[in-house]
Design an enzyme around this catalytic site. Structure first.
Site, PDB file in Angstrom:
ATOM      1  N   CYS A  87     -14.604  -6.713   4.988  1.00 48.22           N
ATOM      2  CA  CYS A  87     -15.402  -5.524   5.332  1.00 48.22           C
ATOM      3  C   CYS A  87     -16.797  -5.532   4.695  1.00 48.22           C
ATOM      4  CB  CYS A  87     -14.650  -4.257   4.944  1.00 48.22           C
ATOM      5  SG  CYS A  87     -13.076  -4.144   5.788  1.00 48.22           S
ATOM      6  N   HIS A  98     -19.120   1.939   4.043  1.00 50.86           N
ATOM      7  CA  HIS A  98     -18.111   1.355   4.937  1.00 50.86           C
ATOM      8  C   HIS A  98     -17.164   2.484   5.375  1.00 50.86           C
ATOM      9  CE1 HIS A  98     -15.026  -1.030   6.622  1.00 50.86           C
ATOM     10  NE2 HIS A  98     -14.207  -0.984   5.584  1.00 50.86           N
ATOM     11  N   ASN A 124     -11.515   2.259  11.100  1.00 50.48           N
ATOM     12  CA  ASN A 124     -12.130   1.204  10.288  1.00 50.48           C
ATOM     13  C   ASN A 124     -12.387  -0.017  11.180  1.00 50.48           C
ATOM     14  OD1 ASN A 124     -12.679  -0.908   8.551  1.00 50.48           O
ATOM     15  ND2 ASN A 124     -11.051  -0.394   7.098  1.00 50.48           N
TER      16      ASN A 124
HETATM   17  O1  UT7 Z   1     -11.493  -1.878   4.753  1.00 49.20           O
HETATM   18  C1  UT7 Z   1     -10.569  -1.705   3.712  1.00 49.20           C
HETATM   19  C2  UT7 Z   1      -9.233  -1.391   4.296  1.00 49.20           C
HETATM   20  N1  UT7 Z   1      -8.322  -0.597   3.584  1.00 49.20           N
HETATM   21  C3  UT7 Z   1      -8.450   0.710   3.256  1.00 49.20           C
HETATM   22  O2  UT7 Z   1      -9.473   1.306   3.321  1.00 49.20           O
HETATM   23  C4  UT7 Z   1      -7.214   1.416   2.831  1.00 49.20           C
HETATM   24  C5  UT7 Z   1      -7.375   2.292   1.647  1.00 49.20           C
HETATM   25  N2  UT7 Z   1      -6.206   3.123   1.486  1.00 49.20           N
HETATM   26  C6  UT7 Z   1      -6.015   4.242   2.223  1.00 49.20           C
HETATM   27  O3  UT7 Z   1      -6.859   4.598   3.014  1.00 49.20           O
HETATM   28  C7  UT7 Z   1      -4.770   5.065   1.965  1.00 49.20           C
HETATM   29  O4  UT7 Z   1      -4.095   4.534   0.841  1.00 49.20           O
HETATM   30  C8  UT7 Z   1      -3.827   5.098   3.192  1.00 49.20           C
HETATM   31  C9  UT7 Z   1      -4.438   5.932   4.304  1.00 49.20           C
HETATM   32  C10 UT7 Z   1      -3.525   3.719   3.680  1.00 49.20           C
HETATM   33  C11 UT7 Z   1      -2.507   5.750   2.792  1.00 49.20           C
HETATM   34  O5  UT7 Z   1      -2.749   7.058   2.311  1.00 49.20           O
HETATM   35  P1  UT7 Z   1      -2.135   7.530   0.915  1.00 49.20           P
HETATM   36  O6  UT7 Z   1      -2.540   8.934   0.729  1.00 49.20           O
HETATM   37  O7  UT7 Z   1      -2.536   6.525  -0.132  1.00 49.20           O
HETATM   38  O8  UT7 Z   1      -0.588   7.492   1.193  1.00 49.20           O
HETATM   39  P2  UT7 Z   1       0.564   6.555   0.554  1.00 49.20           P
HETATM   40  O9  UT7 Z   1       0.412   5.147   0.969  1.00 49.20           O
HETATM   41  O10 UT7 Z   1       0.667   6.861  -0.919  1.00 49.20           O
HETATM   42  O11 UT7 Z   1       1.835   7.160   1.277  1.00 49.20           O
HETATM   43  C12 UT7 Z   1       2.278   8.508   1.094  1.00 49.20           C
HETATM   44  C13 UT7 Z   1       3.446   8.757   2.003  1.00 49.20           C
HETATM   45  C14 UT7 Z   1       4.548   7.691   1.884  1.00 49.20           C
HETATM   46  O12 UT7 Z   1       5.779   8.339   2.070  1.00 49.20           O
HETATM   47  P3  UT7 Z   1       6.689   8.717   0.810  1.00 49.20           P
HETATM   48  O13 UT7 Z   1       6.978   7.453   0.088  1.00 49.20           O
HETATM   49  O14 UT7 Z   1       5.853   9.665  -0.005  1.00 49.20           O
HETATM   50  O15 UT7 Z   1       7.888   9.342   1.424  1.00 49.20           O
HETATM   51  C15 UT7 Z   1       4.280   6.783   3.050  1.00 49.20           C
HETATM   52  O16 UT7 Z   1       5.431   6.108   3.471  1.00 49.20           O
HETATM   53  O17 UT7 Z   1       3.004   8.710   3.387  1.00 49.20           O
HETATM   54  C16 UT7 Z   1       3.796   7.768   4.107  1.00 49.20           C
HETATM   55  N3  UT7 Z   1       2.985   7.183   5.137  1.00 49.20           N
HETATM   56  C17 UT7 Z   1       2.852   7.743   6.363  1.00 49.20           C
HETATM   57  N4  UT7 Z   1       3.375   8.860   6.891  1.00 49.20           N
HETATM   58  C18 UT7 Z   1       3.010   9.155   8.163  1.00 49.20           C
HETATM   59  C19 UT7 Z   1       2.234   6.039   5.083  1.00 49.20           C
HETATM   60  N5  UT7 Z   1       1.618   5.862   6.263  1.00 49.20           N
HETATM   61  C20 UT7 Z   1       1.979   6.898   7.075  1.00 49.20           C
HETATM   62  C21 UT7 Z   1       1.662   7.260   8.400  1.00 49.20           C
HETATM   63  N6  UT7 Z   1       2.193   8.379   8.885  1.00 49.20           N
HETATM   64  N7  UT7 Z   1       0.818   6.520   9.162  1.00 49.20           N
END
Ligand code: UT7
Length: 347
Positions: free
Chosen positions: A113, A252, A282
Site C-alpha cells: 500500500c 492511505h 482499500n
Molecule cells: O492496507 C493495509 C491493510 N490492512 C488494514 O488496514 C487492516 C487494519 N485493521 C483493521 O482495519 C481492523 O482490524 C479490521 C477492520 C480488520 C477488524 O476490526 P477490529 O475492530 O480490529 O475487529 P477484530 O478483528 O478485533 O474483531 C472483532 C470481532 C471478532 O469477533 P469476536 O472474537 O469478538 O467474537 C471478529 O471475529 O469482530 C469479528 N469480525 C467480524 N464480524 C462481522 C471480524 N470481521 C468481521 C466481519 N463481520 N466482517
C-alpha cells in the site's frame, strides 16, 4: 535541481459495485458491523476482462487529457501495483504501450500500500536530477483477484481501482520532506504468497489460501496509526514545518477509524483529511492517487497547498511525503493562505 509540478490527475473505478448488503449474502457479516468498524459502504470490483493495466490505462488517459499532453510526450511510466497482470512484462510497460509513449522507459514499483508513494518519490527523483522532464505514475489494483472471499476478516475491506499522475519539471512544487520505512521482520502480519515462493519436499508451492490476502487485522490497525503519525512528524521535521502548516492530509484509505486516529494523534482537524474509503474500500496502491484526483476535481487542491501524504501496508512498510502542490509550476509571488485553507476545508 528541478522542482516538480502536478500537470495532470485522473482516476478510474470499475463499473460494478459490491455493497455491504451484497457481502451479507456471501459471509457472516453485517452492514452495521462493516460501517462501524471500517466506515466502508461499498467498493468497486473489476469485470472479468479487466486487469490492473486496463484500469490503469483508463486513469492514465484521463491524467494525460487533464495535462493536455499526449503519451508521446512522456519520458517514463512507473506502475505501482501488487496485482500485476503477470509476473512480467510490467504494468508500466503495458500502460506505456497503451498510451503510445513510444520513447518512454517503464517499470513497476511494489511496496504494497506504500507503492504509489514510493513510485511518486522515485519519479520525482528522476525529474529533480534532470533525467526526465515528464513522468507518468499510475497506482492500480485488482485486489478482488487476491481476496479470500470466504474470510470475513479481510474480504469486506478491499476494492479495485486506479489513479494516475503526470509530473513535470518546473520551478515550483514537489516534495518538501520524505520518509520511507520498512520492517521486513513483520512480513507475516500482512502477506500474499506468489507463484515463485519456496517449494516443499514434494515440489509443491504454497497452499491456495496463502496466495490470497492474509492479515492480522488488529495488529495492523495499531501499527498503522502509530507509524503514519510518526512518519508525518518526521517529514515535518525534515522540512522544518509544523503540523499547522499541513493544508490537506492525504492518508492511505484503509479504514475510516485509522484515518480519524491518525488525524487525531497528529492534531490535524478531520476536515483537512481526504476520505474516499466509504465509497471505494482499500484499493492499496490506487488509494492515494484516486484521492488526489478526486480532491482536484472537487476544487480542494489549491495552488501552493501543502499536502501530507501518508501510508502503511505489507512489508511492513510505511511512510510520508510532504508535498507542495503546484499545477502551474510557477513560483508564487504571494502565498494565498485564506484560499488554501478555504479549499482544504472543502468550502
Ligand atoms: O492496507 C493495509 C491493510 N490492512 C488494514 O488496514 C487492516 C487494519 N485493521 C483493521 O482495519 C481492523 O482490524 C479490521 C477492520 C480488520 C477488524 O476490526 P477490529 O475492530 O480490529 O475487529 P477484530 O478483528 O478485533 O474483531 C472483532 C470481532 C471478532 O469477533 P469476536 O472474537 O469478538 O467474537 C471478529 O471475529 O469482530 C469479528 N469480525 C467480524 N464480524 C462481522 C471480524 N470481521 C468481521 C466481519 N463481520 N466482517
Amino acid at each position: 535541481m528541478n522542482r516538480v509540478r502536478i500537470a495532470g490527475l485522473g482516476h478510474y473505478l470499475p463499473e460494478k459495485t459490491l455493497t455491504n448488503l451484497d457481502l451479507e449474502r456471501m459471509v457472516d457479516t453485517s452492514d452495521q458491523w462493516i460501517r462501524a468498524r471500517t466506515g466502508i459502504q461499498e467498493r468497486h470490483i473489476a469485470a472479468p476482462h479487466e486487469t490492473s493495466s486496463s484500469l490503469g490505462l483508463h486513469a492514465a488517459r484521463m491524467a494525460l487529457a487533464d495535462a493536455r499532453i499526449d503519451g508521446a510526450d512522456i519520458d517514463l511510466v512507473i506502475g505501482a501495483t501488487t496485482t500485476p497482470d503477470g509476473m512480467f512484462p510490467s504494468v508500466g510497460s503495458l500502460i506505456q504501450d497503451g498510451i503510445g509513449a513510444k520513447r518512454a522507459g517503464a517499470f513497476d514499483v511494489n511496496a504494497a500500500c506504500v507503492g504509489f508513494m514510493s513510485a511518486l518519490a522515485t519519479a520525482m527523483q528522476f525529474i529533480a536530477t534532470g533525467a526526465c522532464a515528464r513522468v507518468l505514475v499510475v497506482g492500480t489494483e485488482v485486489l478482488s483477484r487476491i481476496v479470500n472471499w470466504e474470510d470475513r476478516g479481510t474480504c469486506v475491506l478491499f476494492g479495485d481501482g486506479a489513479g494516475a499522475v503526470v509530473l513535470e519539471a518546473a520551478q515550483f512544487g514537489g516534495p518538501l520532506g520524505l520518509v520511507l520505512r520498512s520492517d521486513g521482520s513483520k512480513k507475516l502480519a500482512l502477506f500474499a504468497e506468489g507463484p515463485c515462493g519456496p517449494r516443499d519436499a514434494n515440489g509443491e508451492g504454497p497452499a491456495h489460501h496463502l496466495c490470497m490476502i492474509n492479515m492480522e487485522g488488529p495488529a495492523i490497525f495499531k501499527f498503522a496509526v502509530q507509524a503514519m503519525t510518526q512518519a508525518v512528524r518526521d517529514a515535518l521535521t525534515q522540512a522544518s514545518l509544523r503540523v499547522e502548516d499541513i493544508d490537506l492530509l492525504v492518508p492511505h484509505q484503509a479504514n475510516l477509524r485509522i484515518i480519524q486516529g491518525t488525524a487525531k494523534h497528529l492534531g490535524v482537524p478531520e476536515s483537512k483529511a481526504i476520505v474516499t474509503v466509504h465509497k471505494y474500500g482499500n484499493t492499496s496502491s490506487a488509494s492515494i492517487p484516486v484521492a488526489l484526483s478526486e480532491a482536484q476535481k472537487e476544487g480542494r487542491l489549491a495552488e501552493g497547498a501543502r499536502l501530507a501524504l501518508c501510508s502503511f501496508g505489507g512489508g511492513l512498510a510505511w511512510g510520508s511525503m510532504l508535498l507542495e502542490y503546484s499545477r502551474t509550476g510557477v513560483v508564487p509571488t504571494q502565498r494565498n493562505e485564506a484560499l488554501v485553507e478555504a479549499n482544504a476545508a472543502g468550502s
